[in-house]
Design a protein around this motif. Structure first.
Motif, mmCIF file in Angstrom:
data_model
loop_
_atom_site.group_PDB
_atom_site.id
_atom_site.type_symbol
_atom_site.label_atom_id
_atom_site.label_comp_id
_atom_site.label_asym_id
_atom_site.label_seq_id
_atom_site.Cartn_x
_atom_site.Cartn_y
_atom_site.Cartn_z
ATOM 1 N N ASN A 82 0.888 -1.271 0.025
ATOM 2 C CA ASN A 82 -0.008 0.150 -0.095
ATOM 3 C C ASN A 82 0.788 1.379 0.073
ATOM 4 N N ALA A 83 0.682 1.992 -1.178
ATOM 5 C CA ALA A 83 1.668 3.149 -1.187
ATOM 6 C C ALA A 83 1.531 4.368 -0.159
ATOM 7 N N ARG A 84 0.312 4.249 0.399
ATOM 8 C CA ARG A 84 -0.009 5.368 1.424
ATOM 9 C C ARG A 84 0.716 5.096 2.753
ATOM 10 N N ASN A 85 0.753 3.668 3.049
ATOM 11 C CA ASN A 85 1.528 3.297 3.865
ATOM 12 C C ASN A 85 2.995 3.679 4.243
ATOM 13 N N ILE A 86 3.487 3.542 2.608
ATOM 14 C CA ILE A 86 5.097 4.011 2.728
ATOM 15 C C ILE A 86 4.950 5.225 2.914
ATOM 16 N N VAL A 87 4.163 6.142 2.721
ATOM 17 C CA VAL A 87 4.349 7.764 3.191
ATOM 18 C C VAL A 87 4.195 7.621 4.522
ATOM 19 N N SER A 88 3.463 7.123 5.163
ATOM 20 C CA SER A 88 3.339 7.304 6.747
ATOM 21 C C SER A 88 4.820 6.687 7.156
ATOM 22 N N ALA A 89 5.258 5.570 6.733
ATOM 23 C CA ALA A 89 6.375 4.947 7.349
ATOM 24 C C ALA A 89 7.613 5.987 7.105
ATOM 25 N N HIS A 90 7.691 6.614 6.028
ATOM 26 C CA HIS A 90 8.692 7.612 5.835
ATOM 27 C C HIS A 90 8.711 8.770 6.974
ATOM 28 N N ALA A 91 7.234 9.251 7.195
ATOM 29 C CA ALA A 91 7.109 10.213 7.978
ATOM 30 C C ALA A 91 7.696 9.688 9.584
ATOM 31 N N LEU A 92 7.048 8.424 9.683
ATOM 32 C CA LEU A 92 7.562 8.105 11.072
ATOM 33 C C LEU A 92 9.060 8.032 11.508
ATOM 34 N N ALA A 93 9.743 7.358 10.398
ATOM 35 C CA ALA A 93 11.139 7.351 10.415
ATOM 36 C C ALA A 93 11.881 8.495 10.602
ATOM 37 N N GLU A 94 10.983 9.676 9.820
ATOM 38 C CA GLU A 94 11.799 11.029 10.141
ATOM 39 C C GLU A 94 11.649 11.518 11.407
ATOM 40 N N GLU A 95 10.468 11.384 11.917
ATOM 41 C CA GLU A 95 10.035 11.818 13.115
ATOM 42 C C GLU A 95 10.751 11.443 14.228
ATOM 43 N N ARG A 96 11.275 9.947 14.119
ATOM 44 C CA ARG A 96 12.112 9.203 15.087
ATOM 45 C C ARG A 96 13.763 9.455 15.088
ATOM 46 N N GLY A 97 13.725 10.027 13.901
ATOM 47 C CA GLY A 97 15.302 10.321 13.729
ATOM 48 C C GLY A 97 15.897 8.995 13.194
ATOM 49 N N VAL A 98 15.358 8.131 12.579
ATOM 50 C CA VAL A 98 16.083 6.969 12.039
ATOM 51 C C VAL A 98 16.183 6.696 10.547
ATOM 52 N N SER A 99 15.840 7.789 9.714
ATOM 53 C CA SER A 99 15.769 7.863 8.242
ATOM 54 C C SER A 99 16.836 7.292 7.645
ATOM 55 N N ILE A 100 18.135 7.466 8.478
ATOM 56 C CA ILE A 100 19.572 7.085 7.805
ATOM 57 C C ILE A 100 19.664 5.435 7.918
ATOM 58 N N LEU A 101 18.809 4.970 8.726
ATOM 59 C CA LEU A 101 18.488 3.388 8.873
ATOM 60 C C LEU A 101 17.515 2.669 8.220
ATOM 61 N N THR A 102 16.607 3.352 7.682
ATOM 62 C CA THR A 102 15.513 2.956 6.982
ATOM 63 C C THR A 102 15.369 3.189 5.567
ATOM 64 N N THR A 103 14.642 2.395 4.894
ATOM 65 C CA THR A 103 14.277 2.610 3.492
ATOM 66 C C THR A 103 12.958 2.017 3.192
ATOM 67 N N PHE A 104 12.056 2.751 2.658
ATOM 68 C CA PHE A 104 10.672 2.007 2.481
ATOM 69 C C PHE A 104 10.589 1.882 0.946
ATOM 70 N N ARG A 105 9.747 0.915 0.486
ATOM 71 C CA ARG A 105 9.562 0.708 -0.922
ATOM 72 C C ARG A 105 8.192 0.002 -1.044
ATOM 73 N N GLN A 106 7.410 0.471 -1.991
ATOM 74 C CA GLN A 106 6.427 -0.288 -2.479
ATOM 75 C C GLN A 106 6.569 -1.235 -3.301
ATOM 76 N N GLY A 107 5.819 -2.332 -3.231
ATOM 77 C CA GLY A 107 6.009 -3.576 -3.813
ATOM 78 C C GLY A 107 5.034 -4.709 -3.272
ATOM 79 N N ASP A 108 5.282 -6.067 -3.902
ATOM 80 C CA ASP A 108 4.532 -6.823 -3.654
ATOM 81 C C ASP A 108 5.314 -8.233 -3.013
ATOM 82 N N ALA A 109 5.213 -8.679 -2.146
ATOM 83 C CA ALA A 109 5.787 -9.831 -1.565
ATOM 84 C C ALA A 109 6.129 -11.209 -2.192
ATOM 85 N N GLU A 110 5.035 -11.189 -3.102
ATOM 86 C CA GLU A 110 5.219 -12.301 -4.163
ATOM 87 C C GLU A 110 6.291 -11.933 -5.191
ATOM 88 N N GLY A 111 6.681 -10.693 -5.376
ATOM 89 C CA GLY A 111 7.599 -10.360 -6.497
ATOM 90 C C GLY A 111 8.618 -9.530 -5.887
#
Ligand SMILES: C[S@@+](CC[C@H](N)C(=O)[O-])C[C@H]1O[C@@H](n2cnc3c(N)ncnc32)[C@H](O)[C@@H]1O
Length: 265
Positions: A82-111
């Motif tokens: 879900n692309a909207r969850n990716i946006v939220s995940a980026h915002a959370l990582a930013e807020e918690r100061g761990v953007s440098i340690l996290t990457t989020f990507r939209q995609g399907d677990a089956e590929g």
């Protein structure tokens, strides 16, 4: 309806369910039984440490990925349909100061959109049950793990045939529709090349979650009765009935939550 279309609908349908504000209020931001305490336990049991690169398959809004980065100092890549969850995940990582340690990507677990042998470890929480083609998702996770890489899953499980009224429960815990026995998940993972299994019954985490939801529904009912909460057209009685039914099924052992750890051969 073609299989491909129905699978896509099912994936995006679930994404919408977990995205709703009502579900967020009831479940909080960690969308799995056991919350971040169970995520931490999973991280410990698969031996995460600084310098590890970890994949979180179906990472939701990124709460576990952020937590693992904070707790273990590892780099976490979250993959989510879900692309909207990716946006939220980026915002959370930013807020918690761990953007440098996290990457989020939209995609399907089956590929999975990653090269072979990219990760030291992978987790997937409350999501494996939702993948229509579990063997394919398991093979994909194995492909992107390095040899010896660890996998930690926690997920909804069912034991034997479910009572007919489980169908009504589907609207409450959407992913139960694809859940199976813990043994069937282990078999699927073995087929993908995983070995050295540890399996833990985490049913109590699911029961705690349902108990908490029942408490919140009761609180909402009291607040609405006092005129302090406008429930709109929410069907509180139906919510209470489903939560009660859920608790009964967990207590009977028909529905559970299981932790499975393994490593790639
Ligand atoms: C119960 S939530 C769990 C989210 C997160 N793992 C957590 O524990 O907070 C299930 C998640 O799986 C995602 N999902 C479902 N099917 C997927 C797929 N095929 N590939 C990637 N993500 C998927 C949904 O969008 C949703 O965010």
């Amino acid at each position: 309806m073609s299989k491909e279309f129905s699978d896509r609908e099912r994936k995006s349908g679930r994404a919408t369910f977990y995205e709703s504000d009502a579900v967020r209020k009831l479940l909080g931001d960690a969308f799995h039984p056991g919350g971040l305490a169970l995520t931490r336990h999973l991280g410990e049991i698969i031996g995460l440490s600084q310098g590890n690169h970890v994949l979180d398959v179906a990472c939701g809004r990124g709460s576990s990925a952020v937590h693992l980065a904070e707790r273990f100092g590892c780099h976490v890549t979250g993959l989510e349909y879900n692309a909207r969850n990716i946006v939220s995940a980026h915002a959370l990582a930013e807020e918690r100061g761990v953007s440098i340690l996290t990457t989020f990507r939209q995609g399907d677990a089956e590929g999975l959109p990653f090269d072979d042998e990219t990760f030291d470890a992978a987790i997937s929480e409350c999501s494996f049950c939702a993948f229509p083609d579990k063997a394919r998702a398991a093979a994909e996770i194995a492909r992107v793990l390095r040899p010896g890489g660890r996998l930690g899953l926690t997920d909804m499980t069912t034991s034997g045939p479910l009572p007919e009224d489980i169908q009504t429960l589907l609207s409450w815990v959407a992913c139960i529709a694809g859940a199976g026995a813990a043994e069937s998940y282990v078999e699927t993972l073995k087929g993908a090349g995983f070995i050295d299994f540890t399996v833990e019954d985490q049913r109590s985490a699911l029961l705690d979650l349902v108990t908490d939801i029942r408490r919140k529904l009761l609180g909402a009912e009291i607040a609405a009765g006092l005129g302090k909460l406008d429930l709109g057209d929410a069907d509180l009685e139906e919510g209470k009935r489903l939560a009660r039914q859920g608790a009964e099924l967990i207590e009977k052992g028909a529905v559970g939550y299981t932790l499975i750890v393994a490593r790639k051969r």
